[in-house]
Design an enzyme around this catalytic site. Structure first.
Site, PDB file in Angstrom:
ATOM      1  N   GLY A 229      42.661 -17.955 -28.962  1.00 39.97           N
ATOM      2  CA  GLY A 229      42.579 -17.325 -27.659  1.00 39.97           C
ATOM      3  C   GLY A 229      42.300 -18.246 -26.483  1.00 39.97           C
ATOM      4  CG  ASP A 230      39.881 -21.006 -24.051  1.00 38.01           C
ATOM      5  OD1 ASP A 230      40.750 -21.156 -23.179  1.00 38.01           O
ATOM      6  OD2 ASP A 230      38.686 -21.309 -23.873  1.00 38.01           O
ATOM      7  CG  LEU A 231      44.848 -22.894 -29.082  1.00 33.72           C
ATOM      8  CD1 LEU A 231      46.073 -22.686 -29.956  1.00 33.72           C
ATOM      9  CD2 LEU A 231      43.970 -23.996 -29.685  1.00 33.72           C
ATOM     10  CG  ASN A 232      41.522 -24.898 -22.306  1.00 32.91           C
ATOM     11  OD1 ASN A 232      41.251 -26.045 -22.658  1.00 32.91           O
ATOM     12  ND2 ASN A 232      40.582 -24.002 -22.048  1.00 32.91           N
TER      13      ASN A 232
END
Length: 377
Positions: A229-232
């Site tokens: 949910g947060d592969l930044n």
């Protein structure tokens, strides 16, 4: 762009303020290690320290660098959720992913709850320690098409591997009102007041409306899974290594920050990854096709999943941008950090809207297709 999404739910969220001396004492009392060096690491609403441990006879593990994580008072109220996150990190590492190893406490747990008497009240902070991973965030590196493909592939492999993950408290990952779950785009209506009347606000209002009509009605057709949910670009670390032929090759050396993990859908993960990789790109519209190709080399999307991809990427931009603006008004001292990415983000979202779904899909799907025939664009 922004980390933990729970922060706006309570202004009473207390970010820990441990000194380096206190943090060192914590490492010693909770984990039994002697600290040789400790430095604060930047963090959004928790407190992190880079810790060097002095070697003693009883440390068999090679790792001598750790990250000490002290959670804010709000997150500290859900120790079970953080314990599940720790177990996911351990599970993925055992499966060969470059996640951290989780350091056990003296009492053989993965977390410890510290109660601090601040005079007026007792505050509890969750403490844990993870191995320090090598590498530089992708944000620091000009990223190639091949790397985008690999990141898409990694995102899919992550979700696929998590299908095998079992834990008695797994249901805690159904985070119903978690603002960062892509399912919860309609919740943005509570925060949209932070935007002044402008084209940006009009676009976001349109995105929310389309989301209700196009995505909410199709949820039952998407394949469910656990999302990172947060592969930044700050949560993926890259290390430069030499290949057999002596060329420099980049390898993913770390996957960080499982704090936004929740139940979602495969198509959510690919959309979120596309959006974050667009932020840093010099050619943002091209990004989606390469990520998609990598993702689909592991998990091909169904036609109905593909049909919402454009809107989901716009939705993630909207989540990120609205919450950045909202949080800026809450904590003006973070403004500079929050607004750097926001400026680029609004530009990208406007460009996607100007070009329209059909044109963008054509670019993405054609690029993805070119990989199948073996000629990558």
């Amino acid at each position: 762009m922004m980390s933990s999404g729970d922060s706006q739910q309570s202004q009473a969220l207390t970010k820990p303020t441990f000194t380096e001396v206190q943090a060192s004492a914590l490492v010693e009392s909770v984990f039994g290690f002697k600290v040789s060096k400790i430095q604060p690491l930047p963090s959004y609403d928790d407190q992190n320290f880079h810790v060097h441990i002095s070697r003693t006879e009883d440390i068999t593990d090679d790792t001598v660098e750790y990250v000490l994580k002290i959670s804010n008072t709000e997150s500290s109220k859900t120790p079970d959720l953080i314990e599940v996150q720790n177990h996911v990190i351990m599970f993925l590492r055992a499966a060969g992913f470059p996640t951290a190893s989780v350091c056990r406490t003296k009492g053989d747990n993965t977390i410890s709850l510290m109660s601090i008497d601040s005079g007026s009240e007792i505050k509890s902070y969750l403490v844990r320690m993870l191995s320090y991973l090598p590498g530089r965030p992708i944000a620091d590196i000009a990223i190639s098409h091949q790397q985008l493909y690999e990141i898409g592939r990694l995102a899919a492999q992550l979700d696929k591997t998590l299908e095998e993950f079992h834990h008695p408290k797994l249901n805690l990952l159904h985070r119903e009102n978690f603002i960062w779950n892509l399912k919860n785009v309609p919740l943005l209506e509570n925060y949209i007041g932070a935007l002044s009347q402008s084209r940006n606000r009009e676009i976001v209002e349109q995105v929310i409306q389309l989301f209700k009509e196009e995505v909410m009605t199709k949820l039952s057709h998407f394949r469910e899974c656990i999302n990172h949910g947060d592969l930044n670009d700050h949560n993926i670390l890259i290390d430069l290594s030499k290949s057999a032929s002596g060329d420099a090759v980049y390898q993913v050396s770390g996957i960080l920050d499982f704090g936004d993990m929740s139940y979602g859908y495969y198509v959510f993960e690919v959309a979120i990854t596309i959006m974050y990789m667009m932020i840093e790109s010099t050619d943002p519209i091209q990004v989606g096709g390469h990520i998609l190709a990598g993702f689909e080399s592991v998990i091909p999307l169904t036609p109905v999943e593909r049909s919402v991809l454009f809107l989901l990427v716009c939705s993630r931009f909207s989540q990120s941008l609205v919450m950045a603006t909202y949080t800026c008004q809450l904590y003006p001292e973070n403004k500079e950090y929050l607004m750097i990415t926001a400026k680029t983000g609004w530009k990208h979202l406007q460009q996607m809207f100007d070009m329209g779904q059909k044109a963008i899909e054509e670019i993405w799907f054609e690029t993805a297709k070119s990989y199948e025939s073996g000629i990558s664009m």
